[in-house]
Design a protein around this motif. Structure first.
Motif, PDB file in Angstrom:
ATOM      1  N   ALA A  82      -2.037 -20.810 -22.923  1.00 59.48           N
ATOM      2  CA  ALA A  82      -2.424 -19.860 -23.900  1.00 59.48           C
ATOM      3  C   ALA A  82      -3.651 -20.445 -24.528  1.00 59.48           C
ATOM      4  O   ALA A  82      -3.718 -20.999 -25.448  1.00 59.48           O
ATOM      5  CB  ALA A  82      -1.189 -19.776 -24.989  1.00 59.48           C
ATOM      6  N   TYR A  83      -4.846 -20.366 -23.821  1.00 56.76           N
ATOM      7  CA  TYR A  83      -6.084 -20.783 -24.221  1.00 56.76           C
ATOM      8  C   TYR A  83      -6.774 -19.672 -25.077  1.00 56.76           C
ATOM      9  O   TYR A  83      -7.480 -18.879 -24.285  1.00 56.76           O
ATOM     10  CB  TYR A  83      -7.025 -21.265 -22.831  1.00 56.76           C
ATOM     11  CG  TYR A  83      -8.139 -21.874 -23.220  1.00 56.76           C
ATOM     12  CD1 TYR A  83      -8.914 -22.153 -24.212  1.00 56.76           C
ATOM     13  CD2 TYR A  83      -8.803 -22.203 -21.803  1.00 56.76           C
ATOM     14  CE1 TYR A  83     -10.106 -22.680 -24.081  1.00 56.76           C
ATOM     15  CE2 TYR A  83     -10.329 -22.823 -21.936  1.00 56.76           C
ATOM     16  CZ  TYR A  83     -10.508 -23.018 -23.015  1.00 56.76           C
ATOM     17  OH  TYR A  83     -11.835 -23.680 -23.084  1.00 56.76           O
ATOM     18  N   GLY A  84      -6.623 -19.911 -26.256  1.00 59.82           N
ATOM     19  CA  GLY A  84      -7.116 -18.785 -27.215  1.00 59.82           C
ATOM     20  C   GLY A  84      -8.377 -18.513 -27.064  1.00 59.82           C
ATOM     21  O   GLY A  84      -8.725 -17.106 -27.276  1.00 59.82           O
ATOM     22  N   PHE A  85      -9.399 -19.579 -27.237  1.00 59.31           N
ATOM     23  CA  PHE A  85     -11.038 -19.318 -27.170  1.00 59.31           C
ATOM     24  C   PHE A  85     -11.322 -18.204 -25.910  1.00 59.31           C
ATOM     25  O   PHE A  85     -12.264 -17.435 -26.277  1.00 59.31           O
ATOM     26  CB  PHE A  85     -11.621 -20.512 -27.174  1.00 59.31           C
ATOM     27  CG  PHE A  85     -13.074 -20.511 -27.497  1.00 59.31           C
ATOM     28  CD1 PHE A  85     -13.597 -19.917 -28.163  1.00 59.31           C
ATOM     29  CD2 PHE A  85     -13.734 -20.769 -26.301  1.00 59.31           C
ATOM     30  CE1 PHE A  85     -15.138 -19.732 -28.369  1.00 59.31           C
ATOM     31  CE2 PHE A  85     -14.990 -20.884 -26.036  1.00 59.31           C
ATOM     32  CZ  PHE A  85     -16.014 -20.209 -27.191  1.00 59.31           C
ATOM     33  N   ALA A  97      -5.478 -26.759 -27.420  1.00 59.34           N
ATOM     34  CA  ALA A  97      -4.053 -26.593 -28.115  1.00 59.34           C
ATOM     35  C   ALA A  97      -3.717 -25.400 -27.732  1.00 59.34           C
ATOM     36  O   ALA A  97      -4.304 -24.399 -28.360  1.00 59.34           O
ATOM     37  CB  ALA A  97      -3.984 -26.924 -29.512  1.00 59.34           C
ATOM     38  N   PRO A  98      -2.597 -24.976 -27.145  1.00 59.20           N
ATOM     39  CA  PRO A  98      -2.100 -23.673 -26.768  1.00 59.20           C
ATOM     40  C   PRO A  98      -1.941 -23.118 -27.792  1.00 59.20           C
ATOM     41  O   PRO A  98      -1.370 -23.409 -29.288  1.00 59.20           O
ATOM     42  CB  PRO A  98      -0.745 -24.170 -25.633  1.00 59.20           C
ATOM     43  CG  PRO A  98      -0.846 -25.357 -25.190  1.00 59.20           C
ATOM     44  CD  PRO A  98      -1.855 -26.147 -26.222  1.00 59.20           C
ATOM     45  N   GLU A  99      -1.842 -21.606 -28.232  1.00 60.53           N
ATOM     46  CA  GLU A  99      -1.714 -20.832 -29.294  1.00 60.53           C
ATOM     47  C   GLU A  99      -0.179 -21.106 -29.719  1.00 60.53           C
ATOM     48  O   GLU A  99       0.773 -21.062 -28.820  1.00 60.53           O
ATOM     49  CB  GLU A  99      -2.087 -19.536 -28.997  1.00 60.53           C
ATOM     50  CG  GLU A  99      -3.433 -19.146 -28.715  1.00 60.53           C
ATOM     51  CD  GLU A  99      -4.232 -19.653 -30.276  1.00 60.53           C
ATOM     52  OE1 GLU A  99      -4.034 -19.010 -30.989  1.00 60.53           O
ATOM     53  OE2 GLU A  99      -5.203 -20.474 -29.829  1.00 60.53           O
ATOM     54  N   PRO A 100       0.054 -20.989 -31.212  1.00 59.69           N
ATOM     55  CA  PRO A 100       1.498 -21.507 -31.529  1.00 59.69           C
ATOM     56  C   PRO A 100       2.280 -20.136 -31.046  1.00 59.69           C
ATOM     57  O   PRO A 100       2.140 -19.141 -30.753  1.00 59.69           O
ATOM     58  CB  PRO A 100       1.338 -21.330 -33.158  1.00 59.69           C
ATOM     59  CG  PRO A 100      -0.098 -21.602 -33.232  1.00 59.69           C
ATOM     60  CD  PRO A 100      -0.950 -20.945 -32.065  1.00 59.69           C
TER      61      PRO A 100
END
Length: 448
Positions: A192-195, A241-244
């Protein structure tokens, strides 16, 4: 001495020569005749000694350390308590091999790991030498426990340089190119790589989790999966940091299907992220957790810790190693853990984030080439992009890192696309050293 060098004499850094200096260049020339060229080098600087959190090279330049030997020297690269413990143990016994004759240090480190790692359940630990060795053994233990072959890993993962851990690592160059064929039964799914999530940061956790579940249930078969291995923050992959919610969802799914959930905390562990272990950020309790790097305070030691029933599934003699849990390394680990606890380095990591993160976020605002600032505690990074705001810009990252290194601030790049500068200062760094190092990076960004 140049004007820029003379200006730094009164600063925390001390630049008596160009970086690298003449003695370092001479030693580097000798290295090229003696050492395999397969070993890379961030900066051809030869270190003479360490003063607190500062590195002093053979040309008497004092350098601000934003690398910590790749997250190893969190308590400092010459911590007095660690050095005293190493010297005392070396006088008693340097090596016996724990599988031949036992010694208390090995048991004490295991007991401490059982106590400190996340999870309120009966645990056992096993000690090894390198992070990759810990990951390999975690996979072996999970396979022995489940009787299943498959291993699931995430995009942007880095797990090591051995055959199995290379296979688990995402990035091809330089870690895998020319070294195949790789291990079978290793499957990769997005993190889950938000960027960079195509449908927006807000959808990353749910969509990445759905893709993982679909792969396990329909492509592999849950009954064939021994373990899912995940870094709570992807290290070499770009400090992602993977998305929460993503990793907690992965853990819950793994337990639902009898799959061992392994947290690779080799780079994130032991106070680096502002909690003792990064898994604590989302209240994750891994079935197995791997540690190394900061565990030994600079000495080579690693571990697998986890649920007793899983750890005890390996047959007698099935795990181990000649140097596993070396007595000198065990003494260093116990001393390093004592320093982390007594000096509240978990709290210090939070303070480092409080000082550094606003500065990093200001770079995002001031430069079109900095796309995101991210991380936790003293594990922070900035990702470089082209002026479209998203395309990876490895050239910019390399230029900024090279400029910072030449000005006495040791920095590292990382990322699947090579476009991330990571900050891994020793947790004993002063605010003044931190600020000056960030000033230098800011000047290098402005120069873009």
């Amino acid at each position: 001495m140049s004007e820029s060098q003379s200006a730094t004499v009164a600063s925390i850094r001390q630049l008596r020569t160009q970086i690298p200096g003449p003695k370092s260049r001479e030693l580097h020339a000798a290295r090229e005749k003696a050492v395999s060229s397969g070993f890379g080098v961030t900066s051809p600087i030869f270190i003479d000694h360490v003063e607190g959190s500062m590195l002093v090279d053979v040309d008497d330049n004092k350098l601000i350390d934003f690398a910590s030997g790749i997250a190893v020297t969190s308590v400092g690269a010459a911590n007095p308590k660690v050095a005293e413990a190493v010297a005392a143990q070396a006088k008693s016994a340097i090596h016996t091999c724990f599988m031949v004759t036992e010694y208390q240090g090995f048991v004490d480190v295991c007991a401490k790991l059982n106590e400190l790692t996340p999870g309120d359940f009966d645990k056992r630990s096993a000690l090894f030498t390198s992070g990759a060795e810990a990951i390999e053994n975690a996979v072996k233990i999970a396979r022995a426990y489940t009787g299943r072959p498959a291993v699931v890993v995430l995009d942007h993962a880095y797990h090591g340089r051995t055959h199995m851990t290379m296979s688990m690592t995402a990035k091809n160059v330089p870690y895998k190119q020319g070294f195949g064929p790789f291990a079978t039964e290793v499957y990769r799914t997005p993190t889950a790589y938000g960027f960079r999530w195509p449908n927006g940061r807000e959808n990353a956790a749910s969509e990445a989790l759905a893709m993982l579940k679909e792969m396990v249930l329909t492509q592999i078969g849950a009954g064939n999966v021994a373990c899912i291995v995940a870094e709570p923050i992807a290290g070499e992959g770009g400090f992602i940091a993977p998305e929460p919610g993503f990793l907690k969802g992965v853990q819950d799914f793994a337990r639902e299907h009898g799959i061992v959930f392994v947290a690779d905390e080799i780079q994130t562990g032991f106070a680096r992220t502002g909690t003792l272990f990064a898994s604590e950020f989302e209240n994750i309790e891994p079935d197995l957790i791997t540690t190394a790097k900061a565990l030994g305070g600079g000495m080579p030691i690693s571990a697998v810790t986890g649920r007793a029933e899983i750890m005890n599934a390996a047959p007698v003699g099935g795990i181990g190693g000649t140097y596993a849990g070396n007595p000198v390394a065990c003494a260093a680990a116990l001393a390093a853990i004592e320093v982390i606890e007594s000096d509240d380095l978990v709290g210090r990591a939070k303070q480092i984030e409080a000082v550094a993160m606003p500065r990093l976020e200001s770079f995002v605002q001031s430069s079109p080439y900095v796309g995101e600032a991210r991380g936790r505690g003293a594990m922070l990074a900035i990702e470089f992009v082209t002026d479209d705001g998203i395309t990876p810009n490895a050239d910019a990252a390399k230029k900024v890192a090279a400029q910072a290194n030449s000005q006495g601030v040791l920095t590292l790049t990382c990322g699947t696309f090579g476009n991330v500068i990571r900050l891994l200062p020793p947790l004993i760094i002063s605010d003044e050293e931190l600020d000056e190092g960030l000033d230098v990076i800011g000047e290098a960004i402005d120069a873009l």
